[in-house]
Every structure is written in structure tokens, then in C-alpha cells.
Design an enzyme around this catalytic site. Structure first.
Site, PDB file in Angstrom:
ATOM      1  N   TRP A 102       0.821  -1.211   0.000  1.00 26.56           N
ATOM      2  CA  TRP A 102       0.000   0.000   0.000  1.00 26.56           C
ATOM      3  C   TRP A 102       0.853   1.259   0.000  1.00 26.56           C
ATOM      4  O   TRP A 102       0.555   2.217  -0.716  1.00 26.56           O
ATOM      5  CB  TRP A 102      -0.990  -0.010   1.162  1.00 26.56           C
ATOM      6  CG  TRP A 102      -1.999  -1.096   0.977  1.00 26.56           C
ATOM      7  CD1 TRP A 102      -2.138  -2.228   1.734  1.00 26.56           C
ATOM      8  CD2 TRP A 102      -2.977  -1.206  -0.066  1.00 26.56           C
ATOM      9  NE1 TRP A 102      -3.144  -3.014   1.233  1.00 26.56           N
ATOM     10  CE2 TRP A 102      -3.677  -2.414   0.137  1.00 26.56           C
ATOM     11  CE3 TRP A 102      -3.334  -0.399  -1.157  1.00 26.56           C
ATOM     12  CZ2 TRP A 102      -4.710  -2.839  -0.701  1.00 26.56           C
ATOM     13  CZ3 TRP A 102      -4.368  -0.812  -1.987  1.00 26.56           C
ATOM     14  CH2 TRP A 102      -5.032  -2.024  -1.755  1.00 26.56           C
ATOM     15  N   ASP A 172      -1.814   6.545   5.632  1.00 24.33           N
ATOM     16  CA  ASP A 172      -2.898   5.685   5.178  1.00 24.33           C
ATOM     17  C   ASP A 172      -3.191   4.739   6.340  1.00 24.33           C
ATOM     18  O   ASP A 172      -2.411   3.849   6.640  1.00 24.33           O
ATOM     19  CB  ASP A 172      -2.449   4.899   3.937  1.00 24.33           C
ATOM     20  CG  ASP A 172      -3.510   3.896   3.478  1.00 24.33           C
ATOM     21  OD1 ASP A 172      -4.565   3.781   4.141  1.00 24.33           O
ATOM     22  OD2 ASP A 172      -3.266   3.229   2.444  1.00 24.33           O
ATOM     23  N   LYS A 196     -12.594  -1.656   5.960  1.00 23.74           N
ATOM     24  CA  LYS A 196     -11.860  -2.573   6.838  1.00 23.74           C
ATOM     25  C   LYS A 196     -12.450  -2.562   8.249  1.00 23.74           C
ATOM     26  O   LYS A 196     -12.892  -3.568   8.750  1.00 23.74           O
ATOM     27  CB  LYS A 196     -10.376  -2.208   6.880  1.00 23.74           C
ATOM     28  CG  LYS A 196      -9.736  -1.959   5.512  1.00 23.74           C
ATOM     29  CD  LYS A 196      -9.597  -3.229   4.683  1.00 23.74           C
ATOM     30  CE  LYS A 196      -9.413  -2.979   3.194  1.00 23.74           C
ATOM     31  NZ  LYS A 196      -8.124  -2.490   2.786  1.00 23.74           N
TER      32      LYS A 196
HETATM   33  C1  LIG Z   1      -7.638  -1.875   1.482  1.00 24.18           C
HETATM   34  C2  LIG Z   1      -6.621  -0.824   1.570  1.00 24.18           C
HETATM   35  C3  LIG Z   1      -6.542   0.210   0.627  1.00 24.18           C
HETATM   36  C4  LIG Z   1      -7.380   0.235  -0.624  1.00 24.18           C
HETATM   37  O1  LIG Z   1      -8.587   0.760  -0.484  1.00 24.18           O
HETATM   38  P1  LIG Z   1      -9.396   1.162  -1.828  1.00 24.18           P
HETATM   39  O2  LIG Z   1     -10.607   1.772  -1.218  1.00 24.18           O
HETATM   40  O3  LIG Z   1      -9.646  -0.100  -2.575  1.00 24.18           O
HETATM   41  O4  LIG Z   1      -8.564   2.108  -2.589  1.00 24.18           O
HETATM   42  C5  LIG Z   1      -5.589   1.185   0.798  1.00 24.18           C
HETATM   43  N1  LIG Z   1      -4.741   1.151   1.831  1.00 24.18           N
HETATM   44  C6  LIG Z   1      -4.795   0.172   2.755  1.00 24.18           C
HETATM   45  C7  LIG Z   1      -3.830   0.176   3.887  1.00 24.18           C
HETATM   46  C8  LIG Z   1      -5.732  -0.838   2.650  1.00 24.18           C
HETATM   47  O5  LIG Z   1      -5.787  -1.816   3.560  1.00 24.18           O
END
Ligand SMILES: *Cc1c(COP(=O)(O)O)cnc(C)c1O
Length: 364
Positions: A102, A172, A196
Site C-alpha cells: 500500500w 494511510d 476494513k
Molecule cells: C484496502 C486498503 C486500501 C485500498 O482501499 P481502496 O478503497 O480499494 O482504494 C488502501 N490502503 C490500505 C492500507 C488498505 O488496507
């Protein structure tokens, strides 16, 4: 009806109470005689729901007054672009920690907007550890430093917040958001996709220090300017209203559980239990360095696996039969991955460990 324990990394398990409430309110939300996704986002009811959701989130995270909370209808990944669009503020370079898929993807996106410098990288180590802080090369001229607090695929988590001095820290936090208290003041910007720990996909939450808003580059589309969202209380465009609603009732659920201190204790207990069992076994193996192990996503590899992964396939079949779902590891890591977000009860972890023990006695 039989609900499974869903260990999927995302979209992820939601608490039954939250789903039931959504079910009960579906046909007639808030006395409107409509579902929440049929009402106007400009209606008083929807706006009140969002105002309450924001207050609940501020309360849960103790968000300081000089931070804005934005609710955006977008993938989490869109922030990899929106962050440089909004936060470069005339600078030409930004720093990126590369500790997993990521953060690496954010770095790739960052390169489209600026000179994106790699502060440190564990790519050569197959992302099984976070490089020692002493080796990091932070640039005091960077517009911001980006990192991923919890690498969902590799099962790496930062247990300390990186120190970046005056340079705004951006994270993130998609896969660890609301799993524990956060010291918001250490960050310039936090973003998290909902799917999540918060609810269904479609919503990304951004918590951003006020002074970082309002200096988007002149080519930034109006919808992607944080200022637009701030000025319109996050209702500039038509939101993914169902996801917003689910997040709102999820915040209430977390508060009812006792808030983030309680969530953190529970999440810690679940992860410790699973790692303790993995470490005590010769059959299962965690690829991640001890100090950097994620509380949310626990990859584990089965020993003695045949090259064609027949043992993995057998494990997954038995898990499914035992009501333990979506344990297959990401293809980049292999093996299994158990995601232990807020909605996963301790009983789910106990059931997984029981299956793992039982599987060893028959196949170890
Ligand atoms: C799942 C995830 C994403 C991706 O999310 P999208 O909504 O599909 O862009 C980005 N960063 C992390 C850490 C994730 O676990």
C-alpha cells in the site's frame, strides 16, 4: 441463518448488531418512510445524521478543534493523488516510507505529482520488517511524509508514530483506523477507507489539520480540493449514503463497546493469542519480524507445504467447513491471513486456533 467468522481483509466483517439495525431501519429510516439511500443528502434528517456521526467520531478519537473531518465518496487509494494535489503547497518534493504494497502504491502515485523520495524501503526484504529509524533519510524540505500505518497485505504495523519534525505526517490508516486511540496532533493528515474497520466500501474518511487545507494546486479538480469538501460539510456531491449511514451506526457501536481503549485492549488480546499459538507451533510460521507484527492482519504460512499448495487448499476447505471464512492469504505473501478487525469477536480467534491445532494433529 448461519453467520461465519469472516477473516477477510476487506470488505470485512461487520458486527451483527450493526447489520441488524440497518435491516430494521431499511424500509423506514428515521421516520422518513424511505430507506436512507432514498432520502436526499440535502434533507435535514441526513444532515443531522452526518453531524452526529462527525461528533461521535470526534469524541471517539478526541480530534483536536483545529482538525477537520471530511467524509469523501472515493476509494482510499484516491488519497494517494489527493494528498499531493492538496498538500504540496508549491513544494516539489515529498517523502515516502516504503514498507509494503500500500505504501509502495502511494509512492507510485506520488511520482505523478512531484519528486517522491523514498525515505526507507523494506522491499528487498519482501516487506517483512520496517527498516530501522536510524537508516531513514528524511528530507526537511519535503512537503509531507507519507506512510502506511498498517500494511494489510504483509501484516506490518507501525507501533510508534514516525517523528518527522516540522514536516506534516500523512498516513494511510485504512486497515487500523478505529482499532485503538490515535494521537491526532502528531499528524498532518490521516485517511482511511471504510471497508476494513468502519463499514461498507464507498466512504473514505480524511482527518486533516486546518492549516493544510486551502492551498491545492491550481490544476486540482474542484471535487478533489479538500477546501471544497470543508466548505460544503462533506456534502458537495451526492455521497454513497448507505456507507455513510453504516459508518454512523458503527461509530455508535464502538462507543457502546466502551470506545477505543476497549477496542484496543480487545484487539491486542486477540492478536496476542493468535501469535502466541503460531510461535508455539512448529507447523505454522509468521513471516513478519516480531517487533513489526500487525494486530489487524496476521499472515501465517503452513510448514511442509507441497509446491502445489495442497495443504493450503485442504486447510481452507476445513476452515470453510468449520465456519471460518476468507482465510486465504494474499497472493503476494501466500499461505493464510487472518484479519482481526473490531467486529471479529474473541470467540472467532478461539475457533481459528482450535482448527489450527486440530489440523496439525492430523496433517503435521
Ligand atoms: C484496502 C486498503 C486500501 C485500498 O482501499 P481502496 O478503497 O480499494 O482504494 C488502501 N490502503 C490500505 C492500507 C488498505 O488496507
Amino acid at each position: 441463518m448461519s453467520r461465519v467468522y469472516n477473516f477477510g481483509a476487506g470488505p470485512a466483517m461487520l458486527p451483527v448488531e450493526v447489520l441488524q439495525r440497518a435491516q430494521e431501519e431499511l424500509l423506514d429510516w428515521n421516520g422518513s418512510g424511505m430507506s436512507v439511500f432514498e432520502v436526499s443528502h440535502r434533507s435535514k434528517g441526513f444532515q443531522e445524521m452526518m453531524a452526529t456521526a462527525e461528533l461521535d467520531l470526534r469524541d471517539l478519537l478526541a480530534v483536536p478543534a483545529n482538525y477537520q473531518i471530511l467524509f469523501l465518496t472515493a476509494p482510499a487509494r484516491a488519497q494517494s493523488a489527493m494528498v499531493p494535489m492538496n498538500l504540496l503547497r508549491g513544494k516539489t518534493t515529498a517523502d515516502y516510507l516504503d514498507t509494503g504494497t500500500w505504501s509502495y502504491m502511494a509512492l507510485q502515485e506520488g511520482r505523478r505529482f512531484c519528486e517522491a523520495k523514498v525515505v526507507c524501503s523494506s522491499r528487498e526484504n519482501a516487506y517483512t520488517t520496517i527498516p530501522e529509524v536510524a537508516t531513514w533519510q528524511l528530507n526537511p524540505e519535503a512537503a509531507f511524509v507519507h506512510y502506511c500505518a498498517n500494511e494489510t497485505i504483509h501484516g506490518i504495523e507501525f507501533h510508534d508514530v514516525p517523528e518527522t519534525g516540522q514536516v506534516p505526517l500523512v498516513t494511510d490508516m485504512t486497515s487500523s483506523f478505529l482499532s485503538q486511540p490515535i494521537d491526532i496532533a502528531k499528524y498532518g493528515l490521516i485517511y482511511a477507507g471504510a471497508q476494513k474497520n468502519v463499514g461498507p466500501a464507498g466512504l473514505t474518511i480524511v482527518i486533516v489539520r486546518e492549516d493544510l487545507i486551502g492551498a491545492a494546486s491550481s490544476t486540482t479538480p474542484i471535487v478533489y480540493d479538500y477546501k471544497t469538501q470543508q466548505e460544503n460539510s462533506s456534502l458537495y456531491y451526492t455521497p454513497a449514503s448507505f456507507s455513510y449511514y453504516m459508518a454512523a451506526i458503527m461509530f455508535q457501536w464502538i462507543k457502546k463497546q466502551g470506545g477505543l481503549v476497549q477496542m484496543a485492549e480487545r484487539n491486542q488480546r486477540k492478536a496476542e493469542k493468535l501469535y502466541a499459538y503460531i510461535d508455539s507451533s512448529d507447523f505454522y510460521h509468521s513471516p513478519v519480524a516480531h517487533k513489526d507484527r500487525s494486530r489487524m492482519n496476521v499472515p501465517f504460512i503452513l510448514a511442509d507445504n507441497t509446491p502445489d499448495n495442497t495443504l493450503d487448499a485442504l486447510f481452507l476447505r476445513e476452515a470453510q467447513a468449520a465456519g471460518l471464512s476468507q482465510l486465504k492469504g494474499h497472493r503476494l505473501v501466500g499461505g493464510m491471513r487472518a484479519s482481526l478487525y473490531n467486529a471479529m469477536p474473541e470467540a472467532g480467534v478461539d475457533a481459528l486456533i482450535t482448527l489450527m491445532q486440530d489440523f496439525v494433529t492430523r496433517n503435521g
